[in-house]
Design a protein around this motif. Sequence first.
Motif, PDB file in Angstrom:
ATOM      1  N   PRO A   1      40.419 -19.809  14.275  1.00  0.00           N
ATOM      2  CA  PRO A   1      40.548 -19.175  15.597  1.00  0.00           C
ATOM      3  C   PRO A   1      39.722 -19.923  16.651  1.00  0.00           C
ATOM      4  N   PRO A   2      40.150 -19.877  17.916  1.00  0.00           N
ATOM      5  CA  PRO A   2      39.480 -20.621  18.995  1.00  0.00           C
ATOM      6  C   PRO A   2      37.981 -20.370  19.097  1.00  0.00           C
ATOM      7  N   ALA A   3      37.509 -19.238  18.733  1.00  0.00           N
ATOM      8  CA  ALA A   3      36.082 -18.913  18.862  1.00  0.00           C
ATOM      9  C   ALA A   3      35.205 -19.855  18.044  1.00  0.00           C
ATOM     10  N   ALA A   4      35.755 -20.391  16.957  1.00  0.00           N
ATOM     11  CA  ALA A   4      34.966 -21.256  16.069  1.00  0.00           C
ATOM     12  C   ALA A   4      35.049 -22.732  16.469  1.00  0.00           C
ATOM     13  N   HIS A   5      35.906 -23.024  17.452  1.00  0.00           N
ATOM     14  CA  HIS A   5      36.160 -24.420  17.807  1.00  0.00           C
ATOM     15  C   HIS A   5      34.984 -25.105  18.477  1.00  0.00           C
ATOM     16  N   GLU A   6      34.542 -24.500  19.572  1.00  0.00           N
ATOM     17  CA  GLU A   6      33.662 -25.220  20.510  1.00  0.00           C
ATOM     18  C   GLU A   6      32.375 -25.738  19.879  1.00  0.00           C
ATOM     19  N   ALA A   7      31.622 -24.854  19.192  1.00  0.00           N
ATOM     20  CA  ALA A   7      30.325 -25.239  18.615  1.00  0.00           C
ATOM     21  C   ALA A   7      30.498 -26.346  17.579  1.00  0.00           C
ATOM     22  N   LEU A   8      31.513 -26.179  16.724  1.00  0.00           N
ATOM     23  CA  LEU A   8      31.737 -27.156  15.658  1.00  0.00           C
ATOM     24  C   LEU A   8      32.178 -28.502  16.223  1.00  0.00           C
ATOM     25  N   LYS A   9      33.063 -28.442  17.225  1.00  0.00           N
ATOM     26  CA  LYS A   9      33.540 -29.681  17.860  1.00  0.00           C
ATOM     27  C   LYS A   9      32.386 -30.410  18.546  1.00  0.00           C
ATOM     28  N   LYS A  10      31.500 -29.626  19.162  1.00  0.00           N
ATOM     29  CA  LYS A  10      30.348 -30.232  19.842  1.00  0.00           C
ATOM     30  C   LYS A  10      29.432 -30.931  18.827  1.00  0.00           C
ATOM     31  N   GLU A  11      29.185 -30.270  17.704  1.00  0.00           N
ATOM     32  CA  GLU A  11      28.344 -30.859  16.653  1.00  0.00           C
ATOM     33  C   GLU A  11      28.953 -32.154  16.119  1.00  0.00           C
ATOM     34  N   LEU A  12      30.282 -32.148  15.958  1.00  0.00           N
ATOM     35  CA  LEU A  12      30.971 -33.347  15.472  1.00  0.00           C
ATOM     36  C   LEU A  12      30.846 -34.497  16.477  1.00  0.00           C
ATOM     37  N   ASP A  13      31.033 -34.195  17.747  1.00  0.00           N
ATOM     38  CA  ASP A  13      30.924 -35.218  18.797  1.00  0.00           C
ATOM     39  C   ASP A  13      29.527 -35.832  18.824  1.00  0.00           C
ATOM     40  N   VAL A  14      28.505 -34.971  18.681  1.00  0.00           N
ATOM     41  CA  VAL A  14      27.116 -35.451  18.664  1.00  0.00           C
ATOM     42  C   VAL A  14      26.896 -36.361  17.455  1.00  0.00           C
ATOM     43  N   LEU A  15      27.420 -35.950  16.298  1.00  0.00           N
ATOM     44  CA  LEU A  15      27.273 -36.746  15.076  1.00  0.00           C
ATOM     45  C   LEU A  15      27.903 -38.130  15.252  1.00  0.00           C
ATOM     46  N   ILE A  16      29.141 -38.157  15.745  1.00  0.00           N
ATOM     47  CA  ILE A  16      29.847 -39.438  15.910  1.00  0.00           C
ATOM     48  C   ILE A  16      29.097 -40.343  16.889  1.00  0.00           C
ATOM     49  N   THR A  17      28.618 -39.761  17.995  1.00  0.00           N
ATOM     50  CA  THR A  17      27.861 -40.542  18.992  1.00  0.00           C
ATOM     51  C   THR A  17      26.590 -41.114  18.383  1.00  0.00           C
ATOM     52  N   ASN A  18      25.842 -40.261  17.665  1.00  0.00           N
ATOM     53  CA  ASN A  18      24.583 -40.709  17.052  1.00  0.00           C
ATOM     54  C   ASN A  18      24.814 -41.764  15.966  1.00  0.00           C
ATOM     55  N   TYR A  19      25.896 -41.567  15.202  1.00  0.00           N
ATOM     56  CA  TYR A  19      26.213 -42.530  14.138  1.00  0.00           C
ATOM     57  C   TYR A  19      26.573 -43.899  14.734  1.00  0.00           C
ATOM     58  N   GLN A  20      27.411 -43.885  15.748  1.00  0.00           N
ATOM     59  CA  GLN A  20      27.824 -45.142  16.388  1.00  0.00           C
ATOM     60  C   GLN A  20      26.630 -45.843  17.050  1.00  0.00           C
ATOM     61  N   ARG A  21      25.755 -45.034  17.647  1.00  0.00           N
ATOM     62  CA  ARG A  21      24.558 -45.616  18.277  1.00  0.00           C
ATOM     63  C   ARG A  21      23.641 -46.238  17.221  1.00  0.00           C
ATOM     64  N   LEU A  22      23.472 -45.547  16.076  1.00  0.00           N
ATOM     65  CA  LEU A  22      22.644 -46.078  14.986  1.00  0.00           C
ATOM     66  C   LEU A  22      23.203 -47.415  14.498  1.00  0.00           C
ATOM     67  N   CYS A  23      24.518 -47.473  14.245  1.00  0.00           N
ATOM     68  CA  CYS A  23      25.144 -48.717  13.772  1.00  0.00           C
ATOM     69  C   CYS A  23      24.955 -49.840  14.769  1.00  0.00           C
ATOM     70  N   SER A  24      25.122 -49.520  16.046  1.00  0.00           N
ATOM     71  CA  SER A  24      24.961 -50.530  17.096  1.00  0.00           C
ATOM     72  C   SER A  24      23.528 -51.061  17.143  1.00  0.00           C
ATOM     73  N   ARG A  25      22.568 -50.145  17.057  1.00  0.00           N
ATOM     74  CA  ARG A  25      21.151 -50.559  17.111  1.00  0.00           C
ATOM     75  C   ARG A  25      20.755 -51.368  15.867  1.00  0.00           C
ATOM     76  N   LEU A  26      21.247 -50.933  14.701  1.00  0.00           N
ATOM     77  CA  LEU A  26      20.951 -51.676  13.465  1.00  0.00           C
ATOM     78  C   LEU A  26      21.551 -53.086  13.519  1.00  0.00           C
ATOM     79  N   ASN A  27      22.794 -53.163  14.006  1.00  0.00           N
ATOM     80  CA  ASN A  27      23.443 -54.475  14.127  1.00  0.00           C
ATOM     81  C   ASN A  27      22.664 -55.382  15.081  1.00  0.00           C
ATOM     82  N   GLY A  28      22.244 -54.807  16.205  1.00  0.00           N
ATOM     83  CA  GLY A  28      21.498 -55.577  17.201  1.00  0.00           C
ATOM     84  C   GLY A  28      20.160 -56.067  16.668  1.00  0.00           C
ATOM     85  N   LYS A  29      19.430 -55.154  15.998  1.00  0.00           N
ATOM     86  CA  LYS A  29      18.117 -55.544  15.476  1.00  0.00           C
ATOM     87  C   LYS A  29      18.261 -56.545  14.333  1.00  0.00           C
TER      88      LYS A  29
END
Length: 255
Positions: A73-101
């Motif tokens: 149901p829509p009520a469960a969407h927003e919080a979970l989607k937000k957590e997923l977006d944060v995870l993907i952003t943090n993961y991509q940033r970690l990979c980028s920083r590790l590659n750079g270093k």
Amino acid sequence: DKTVSLRKDLSEMHEWITQAEEEYLERDFEYKTPDELQKAVEELKRAKEEAMQKEVKVKLITDSVNNFIAKAPPAAHEALKKELDVLITNYQRLCSRLNGKCKTLEEVWSCWHELLSYLDAENKWLNEMELKLKATENIQGGAEEISESLDSLERLMRHPEDNRNQIRELAQTLTDGGILDELINEKLEKFNTRWEELQQEAVRRQKSLEQSIQSAQETDKTLRLIQESLAVIDKQLTAYIADRVDAAQVPQEAQ
């Protein structure tokens, strides 16, 4: 339920990302020895590979969350989607920083070996200079032989400055970053001291050989004049003998 399971997966990945950042990116690293630098390069390579392998898990979590959202149901969407977006952003940033270093440290490692290579080449040239100076220390012979030794020394002295400039620039790049600074400064001080000493000795030897050539040329000239004079006298005396001239008749030549 499914939401709890998904949030647990998201939380575990967040924890792993935070731990990886603290372990490899947030700490202050000091590289005082080549072994420490090499170890850091190898550790960072492993961390980069481990992060890339986590991509499969991030994709599985993403697919699971999206599948759940599609049915929940829509009520469960927003919080979970937000957590997923944060995870993907943090993961991509970690990979980028590790590659750079990792790339930066690999370049530093390469820079260190390049510096060693230039130092080795210049020290070989200094060895040649040292041997040449010893060979011309007490050289004997005429002007031509001494001149050949001088030419040989001067050819060595015309050694280009390119390698020494590269050594200076590479050392500056590394020490500015606080990498192997004590070791590099020690190596450079030893190299520069030897370089200056041998250059000064080469200049002194060059002047000494030039003076030796001049002296030898003057000696050769004097000997040639004496030989010419003796030849004239010998010719004159031979003529007197042939004419049976008595020594008493030519007191100057007899004397």
